[in-house]
Write an enzyme that holds these catalytic residues in place. Structure first.
Site, PDB file in Angstrom:
ATOM      1  N   CYS A 401       0.832  -1.221   0.000  1.00 51.41           N
ATOM      2  CA  CYS A 401       0.000   0.000   0.000  1.00 51.41           C
ATOM      3  C   CYS A 401       0.860   1.263   0.000  1.00 51.41           C
ATOM      4  CB  CYS A 401      -0.878   0.068   1.241  1.00 51.41           C
ATOM      5  SG  CYS A 401      -1.883  -1.361   1.550  1.00 51.41           S
TER       6      CYS A 401
HETATM    7  N1  LIG Z   1      -3.757  -0.748  -0.706  1.00 54.63           N
HETATM    8  C1  LIG Z   1      -4.170  -0.625   0.546  1.00 54.63           C
HETATM    9  O1  LIG Z   1      -4.728  -1.551   1.103  1.00 54.63           O
HETATM   10  N2  LIG Z   1      -4.053   0.560   1.132  1.00 54.63           N
HETATM   11  C2  LIG Z   1      -4.322   0.820   2.497  1.00 54.63           C
HETATM   12  C3  LIG Z   1      -5.091   2.062   2.680  1.00 54.63           C
HETATM   13  C4  LIG Z   1      -5.409   2.363   4.119  1.00 54.63           C
HETATM   14  C5  LIG Z   1      -6.226   3.618   4.311  1.00 54.63           C
HETATM   15  N3  LIG Z   1      -6.348   3.934   5.687  1.00 54.63           N
HETATM   16  C6  LIG Z   1      -7.597   3.458   3.695  1.00 54.63           C
HETATM   17  O2  LIG Z   1      -8.519   3.053   4.420  1.00 54.63           O
HETATM   18  O3  LIG Z   1      -7.786   3.769   2.526  1.00 54.63           O
END
Ligand SMILES: NC(=O)NCCC[C@H](N)C(=O)O
Length: 411
Positions: A401
């Protein structure tokens, strides 16, 4: 200058990657704002930065050129054309709910009077009401939501650069994000692609832009090889958006197969890459919680269509066999997060134990806290490079991510 985008796998040696170093935006909120901003806790910034710097260094030590989103944005806005900066500020303000009146004018002046790099950091960190002298009396300011502290909300999720855009083949998707907390993030990628000298004027294909209806996020977009892309139907990505991406990729003759994989629509499993990643030619991590009792999961295989239908779609549930067929491998090693133990798997998936970033075939970067899943990867022959994760993990995203690959070596 040639097109710098080259992503034809999940596992080829990582050559260029875009990160965002966490800054004030990850600490500029209260527990009351947390859920809406998609965080489960408030990180301690100095440690989050230290962990992130270590992550970036691991990538550099292994041959990647690390670019920072905030620097690319500042480079564009420091460029030759002041109207680009003025228009960008106008757009950010509009998408933050400020289109006219005294507050909009004051915000505009406040931002444009700052040095560009501070302005970029400020837009990302949020603007408090107490920072701004609106001058003229404003009924909006006096009467509307007067206790709310911000004119511009912070964007704490920016360090998850994977999601607002996804580089695929020689182009990218610039994403229409699901929740208000993240909608503005893809404006930064759009700006960089349109105006940064690295990308501008090169006819870079945008497979789907942020103005298209139907949501999609990069954590759901996995490039399995030079003809297969897998996309999660998830809390964040709609089937409609997947069809759009498939149509554009097929029309351009890049990739001939899109797998749409339906995963549980929950916060913990928000994207496909929180439950499933590719770590080698014939090895994946998978969180067993996404499979039913028979080990099945709804999967649709999409190919370019014929005269009657623009897409040819087949429904399957045996993901492992589907992967073997489309990747043309005789055996496939599906490595279970937490080794299949329901407590450990649940805990380590929550802390992104499945969210590995593969930087070369069989070489991954993971969070150190997922020690059971990491040990299992090692036992399956994977080289694991661990990074510290006490604070970064509070945002509910892991190494995949936190990284947006722009170029990988061909396999
Ligand atoms: N690719 C991913 O799984 N990204 C994580 C994103 C975390 C962020 N707090 C969200 O909820 O969008």
């Amino acid at each position: 200058m040639t097109n710098p985008i080259h992503i034809f796998s999940e596992i080829g040696n990582l050559q260029t990657v875009m990160l965002k170093r966490p800054a004030d935006e990850v600490q500029n909120f209260t527990p009351q704002m947390m859920q809406r901003l998609l965080f489960d806790d408030i990180p301690y910034l100095p440690i989050a930065q230290k962990e992130h710097d270590q992550f970036a260094q691991v990538l550099r030590d292994n041959g990647a050129n690390v670019l920072y989103l905030e620097e690319l944005v500042a480079e564009v806005l420091n460029g030759q054309r002041p109207e680009v900066k003025q228009q960008f500020v106008k757009t950010i303000l509009a998408e933050s709910g400020h289109t006219r009146g005294a507050i909009t004018a004051a915000l505009n002046e406040f931002l444009l009077n700052m040095p560009t790099d501070l302005m970029v950091a400020k837009i990302m960190a949020g603007i408090r009401k107490s920072e701004l002298d609106v001058g003229a009396w404003s009924l909006v300011r006096a009467a509307e939501d007067e206790d709310y502290p911000y004119y511009l909300d912070p964007m704490p999720n920016l360090y998850f650069t994977r999601d607002p855009s996804a580089f695929i083949g020689s182009g990218l998707t610039i994403n229409n994000m699901t929740f208000a907390a993240r909608k503005r993030e893809s404006l930064f990628t759009e700006l960089v692609i349109n105006y940064h000298p690295m990308f501008a004027g090169q006819n870079i294909p945008v497979w789907r832009d942020r103005n298209q209806i139907g949501r999609i996020e990069g954590g759901d977009e996995l490039i399995l090889n030079d003809h297969v892309v897998a996309i999660g139907i998830s809390e964040r990505t709609s089937a409609e958006a997947i069809e759009d991406v498939a149509r554009s990729l097929f029309a351009a003759g890049q990739f001939d197969t899109v797998l749409a994989i339906s995963i549980p629509k929950t916060h913990a499993t928000m994207h496909l890459d929180t439950v499933f990643t590719m770590v080698n030619h014939d090895q994946f991590t998978v969180y067993p919680g996404i499979l039913d009792a028979k080990g099945d999961i709804d999967t649709w295989i999409m190919h370019p269509g014929d005269d009657q239908h623009d897409l040819r779609v087949t429904h399957r549930t045996d993901l492992k066999n589907v992967l073997k067929e489309v990747l043309n491998v005789s055996e496939l090693d599906m490595i279970q997060t937490g080794g299949g133990d329901p407590i450990i798997a649940g805990r380590e998936q929550w802390n992104d134990g499945s969210n590995t970033l593969t930087i070369a075939p069989g070489v991954v970067v993971t969070y150190d806290r997922n020690f059971v899943s990491n040990q299992l990867l090692i036992e399956h022959g994977i080289k694991v490079l661990e990074v510290a994760s006490s604070e970064l993990s509070r945002g509910r995203g892991g190494p995949r991510c936190m990284s947006c690959p722009i170029a990988r070596a061909d396999l």
